[in-house]
Design an enzyme around this catalytic site. Structure first.
Site, short mmCIF file in Angstrom:
data_model
loop_
_atom_site.label_atom_id
_atom_site.label_comp_id
_atom_site.label_asym_id
_atom_site.label_seq_id
_atom_site.Cartn_x
_atom_site.Cartn_y
_atom_site.Cartn_z
N GLU A 40 -1.33 -58.38 -56.84
CA GLU A 40 -1.52 -58.56 -58.29
C GLU A 40 -2.33 -59.81 -58.59
OE1 GLU A 40 -1.36 -55.92 -60.42
OE2 GLU A 40 0.60 -55.71 -59.50
N ASP A 43 -7.67 -58.89 -57.56
CA ASP A 43 -9.01 -58.26 -57.61
C ASP A 43 -10.10 -59.24 -58.04
OD1 ASP A 43 -8.09 -58.26 -60.26
OD2 ASP A 43 -8.49 -56.12 -60.62
N ALA A 129 0.22 -48.36 -71.22
CA ALA A 129 1.46 -48.76 -70.54
C ALA A 129 1.19 -49.41 -69.18
CB ALA A 129 2.38 -47.55 -70.36
N GLY A 130 -0.07 -49.61 -68.84
CA GLY A 130 -0.37 -50.24 -67.56
C GLY A 130 -0.57 -49.26 -66.42
N LEU A 131 -0.61 -47.97 -66.72
CA LEU A 131 -0.84 -46.97 -65.66
C LEU A 131 -2.29 -46.50 -65.67
CD1 LEU A 131 2.53 -45.02 -65.87
CD2 LEU A 131 1.87 -46.89 -64.36
N SER A 133 -4.54 -45.43 -68.16
CA SER A 133 -5.10 -44.29 -68.89
C SER A 133 -6.58 -44.53 -69.18
CB SER A 133 -4.33 -44.05 -70.20
OG SER A 133 -4.60 -45.07 -71.14
N GLU A 166 -16.06 -50.54 -69.16
CA GLU A 166 -14.95 -51.32 -69.73
C GLU A 166 -15.36 -52.78 -69.92
OE1 GLU A 166 -10.78 -50.84 -69.15
OE2 GLU A 166 -11.01 -49.08 -67.87
N ASP A 178 -8.63 -50.12 -60.82
CA ASP A 178 -8.17 -48.93 -61.53
C ASP A 178 -9.12 -47.76 -61.34
OD1 ASP A 178 -6.52 -50.90 -62.41
OD2 ASP A 178 -7.03 -50.72 -64.54
N TYR A 227 -4.33 -63.88 -69.47
CA TYR A 227 -5.12 -63.29 -68.38
C TYR A 227 -6.41 -64.09 -68.19
CZ TYR A 227 -7.89 -59.78 -65.84
OH TYR A 227 -8.69 -59.14 -64.93
P1 ADP Z 1 -3.94 -48.52 -69.94
O1 ADP Z 1 -5.23 -48.33 -69.21
O2 ADP Z 1 -2.98 -49.38 -69.20
O3 ADP Z 1 -3.30 -47.24 -70.37
P2 ADP Z 1 -5.71 -49.80 -71.81
O4 ADP Z 1 -5.45 -50.65 -72.99
O5 ADP Z 1 -6.54 -50.34 -70.71
O6 ADP Z 1 -4.27 -49.33 -71.27
O7 ADP Z 1 -6.39 -48.45 -72.26
C1 ADP Z 1 -5.85 -47.70 -73.32
C2 ADP Z 1 -6.98 -47.26 -74.24
O8 ADP Z 1 -7.77 -46.25 -73.58
C3 ADP Z 1 -6.47 -46.59 -75.49
O9 ADP Z 1 -6.20 -47.56 -76.50
C4 ADP Z 1 -7.65 -45.70 -75.87
O10 ADP Z 1 -8.66 -46.45 -76.49
C5 ADP Z 1 -8.18 -45.27 -74.51
N1 ADP Z 1 -7.57 -43.97 -74.09
C6 ADP Z 1 -6.86 -43.74 -72.98
N2 ADP Z 1 -6.49 -42.45 -72.90
C7 ADP Z 1 -6.99 -41.83 -73.99
C8 ADP Z 1 -6.95 -40.48 -74.50
N3 ADP Z 1 -6.32 -39.50 -73.84
N4 ADP Z 1 -7.58 -40.23 -75.66
C9 ADP Z 1 -8.23 -41.20 -76.33
N5 ADP Z 1 -8.30 -42.47 -75.91
C10 ADP Z 1 -7.68 -42.80 -74.76
MG MG Z 2 -6.65 -49.87 -68.67
#
Ligand code: ADP
Ligand code: MG
Length: 394
Positions: A40, A43, A129-131, A133, A166, A178, A227
């Site tokens: 952690e 990177d 949630a930190g996974l 997305s 990003e 990621d 961070y």
């Molecule tokens: P994490 O990557 O931990 O889930 P982040 O803050 O890095 O959290 O990314 C989340 C953001 O990515 C959301 O606020 C949105 O802008 C975008 N995002 C992720 N998944 C989706 C989705 N299925 N539809 C639209 N936007 C998404």
């Molecule tokens: Mg993210």
């Protein structure tokens, strides 16, 4: 909107949504979220990480349009966005569509001519949630845009351009982990990644173990600034140590002996920050080796030491993460547990024997709730596959 059938996959549901909205059969690209087993805040110090793709993922469905536009629908957010691919200087809009615009822009910056497309996105990864997305979205979308334009790229180039999207467009200062895990995930394997060279090794995880992710459901406000502070503190450490060891480019290059030899040259705080990073690198390699040799006691110890180092040296834990780890560590069948992700809330990762998982989930949720009044989300996953196109019949 089509109703979700109990045994329907996410991709077949998405194909139906797509057909209803755009009147065409799409191609669908699935990219997973990830969890980091250990390594952690490594990177951005050119260090080592040990993530695994998880079984939760984001699917991007796409079919061509005749114009130079992307019409995008997020099923999760129930929102649409429209993007003009001919725009020469797109600006960020501070919304989710920035990920789409950013990925398209980075593909264009590679000199690729993108075709227009209708796009629908759906994810079962909890968002924010930190996974990861965000990386799952970017990677599945990049794959979809490439295929829709009749182009392809090496996976590592996809990972890098998604990171640039990003970093440079969305404005999130994230490392490569990621996107890399979402691209290179492999069923049953974690990925030992050298963040400097991007050399990696797939490492088989014991089939008898599950990765259990416990979401503390808290996210402390100041995490973004902290961070950036940590990154600056690491740079300050490098600047001082470089005076004595000119070859040093990042904390990755510093040995523990070198750090201790110059303890008094560093402010106490900077010393502790550097101490975390340098010991964490060693722990990642030790943990990877132990997992490979099925020495689960050592692997678990590395995870515990990592959590302690993040708590005391790097100071990025919080009372909810500490509590979750402490509760998890006391359960039967737990190999190891630690906070995962940037910290100040978010998730913990525990490696748990499959036979003990149900009881683990029940008792951890109960005890966490009793102390915090918060109902934790708990996800159980094996290491899953990386980005791929999926076949569907709507
Ligand atoms: P994490 O990557 O931990 O889930 P982040 O803050 O890095 O959290 O990314 C989340 C953001 O990515 C959301 O606020 C949105 O802008 C975008 N995002 C992720 N998944 C989706 C989705 N299925 N539809 C639209 N936007 C998404
Ligand atoms: Mg993210």
């Amino acid at each position: 909107m089509p109703e979700q059938q109990p045994d329907e996959t996410m991709e077949s549901r998405l194909a139906k949504i797509f057909l209803a909205r755009f009147g065409a059969e799409p191609r669908i690209f699935r990219a997973p979220g990830r969890v980091n087993l250990i390594g952690e805040h490594a990177d951005y110090n050119d260090g080592f990480v040990l993530p695994a793709a998880i079984e939760l993922s984001t699917c991007t469905a796409i079919a061509p349009r005749q114009d130079q536009r992307l019409h995008v629908f997020s099923e999760n957010l129930q929102e649409t966005a429209e993007i003009d691919l001919t725009e020469t200087n797109p600006q960020r809009a501070d919304r989710w569509s920035d990920y789409v615009r950013g990925v398209a822009l980075m593909l264009q910056k590679l000199g690729l001519q993108l075709a227009g497309g209708n796009i629908a996105i759906h994810s079962d990864i909890p968002i924010g949630a930190g996974l990861s997305s965000s990386a799952a979205l970017a990677v599945s979308l990049a794959s979809a845009l490439l295929s829709n334009s009749g182009r392809s790229l090496e996976l590592v180039e996809i990972a890098k351009l998604c990171q640039r999207a990003e970093n440079e467009f969305v404005g999130a200062r994230v490392g490569i982990m990621d996107q890399f895990a979402s691209c290179f995930g492999s069923v049953g394997h974690a990925i030992l990644l050298d963040c400097r060279t991007l050399e990696f090794q797939r490492l088989s995880l014991p089939a008898s173990l599950e990765m259990v992710i416990c979401n503390t459901m808290v996210k402390h406000e100041h995490s973004g600034g902290e961070y950036n502070d940590r990154r600056t503190q690491c740079e300050q450490g490098v600047a001082v140590l470089k005076r004595f060891f000119p070859a040093i480019k990042a904390l990755r290059d510093v040995t523990l002996e070198q750090l201790h030899a110059h303890r008094t040259d560093l402010a106490a705080l900077i010393f502790r920050r550097c101490h975390h990073v340098i010991t964490e690198n060693e722990r990642v390699l030790r943990c990877a080796n132990a997992l490979q040799n099925r020495d689960l006691a050592t692997a678990g110890r590395c995870m515990a030491e990592s959590h302690a180092s993040l708590k005391y040296d790097y100071e990025v834990s919080c009372k909810e993460l500490d509590l979750m780890v402490e509760i998890a560590t006391r359960r039967e069948g737990v190999i190891g547990s630690r906070m995962t992700g940037g910290g100040f809330g978010g998730c913990t990762i525990s490696l748990v024997e499959t036979a003990a998982v149900e009881e683990f989930k029940r008792s951890v949720a109960k005890e966490y709730k009793a102390t915090t009044q918060i109902a934790a989300d708990i996800y159980v996953s094996k290491a899953g596959a990386g980005v791929t196109e999926v076949e569907v019949n709507a």
